[in-house]
Design a protein around this motif. Structure first.
Motif: not given
Length: 161
Positions: A49-56, A63-70, A77-82, A85-89
């Protein structure tokens, strides 16, 4: 699956039309998915899931969070949590959008791009090893066909986000 199994022992693709061609492409895509999963497992530092977010974000960002989630067909909220985590890393960063201070944009950091670069290098090594076993003509034909497929698939609204 072997080349012979896909081709039925001959030099021609199955003759059933679009559905047989789709089957062959799907089988090839599953091999590529396995190559990706093996490369991710080797790296060991990202969930799928983290890889999907990073690749997207890398492919379509910033992107903004809404577009990323879409793009990912997940809740905001799930996209925001990811993203958290990725920002923390250190793989993603957030910044205010130029056109609106209320909107936050997300983009990959240099570390994020390096992580994806390592993943892509591992994939290319595995893919390259398989390509070496093909004739030069087959490699060129495959590359041309995949370029055309990619161009058409990216134009399809229902195929890629």
């Amino acid at each position: 699956m072997t080349t012979e199994a896909i081709h039925g022992g001959g030099d021609e693709l199955p003759s059933g039309g679009e559905s047989d061609s789709a089957w062959v492409v799907e089988e090839a895509s599953l091999v590529l998915v396995e190559v990706t999963l093996n490369a991710v497992a080797e790296m060991g530092d990202l969930s799928l899931t983290q890889l999907r977010v990073l690749l997207a974000v890398d492919r379509h960002g910033p992107l903004n969070l809404s577009t990323l989630a879409s793009h990912l067909t997940m809740s905001i909220s799930a996209a925001g949590r990811m993203v958290d985590r990725l920002e923390g890393a250190g793989l993603l960063t957030r910044f205010p959008a130029a056109h609106s201070r209320r909107e936050i944009r997300i983009e990959t950091t240099e570390d994020g791009r390096e992580t994806l670069g390592r993943l892509r290098a591992a994939r290319r090594r595995r893919i390259g090893a398989a390509l070496e076993r093909l004739t030069p003509g087959t490699r060129q034909a495959l590359a041309r066909g995949l370029q055309e497929f990619t161009a058409v698939a990216q134009d399809e609204d229902d195929f890629l986000p």
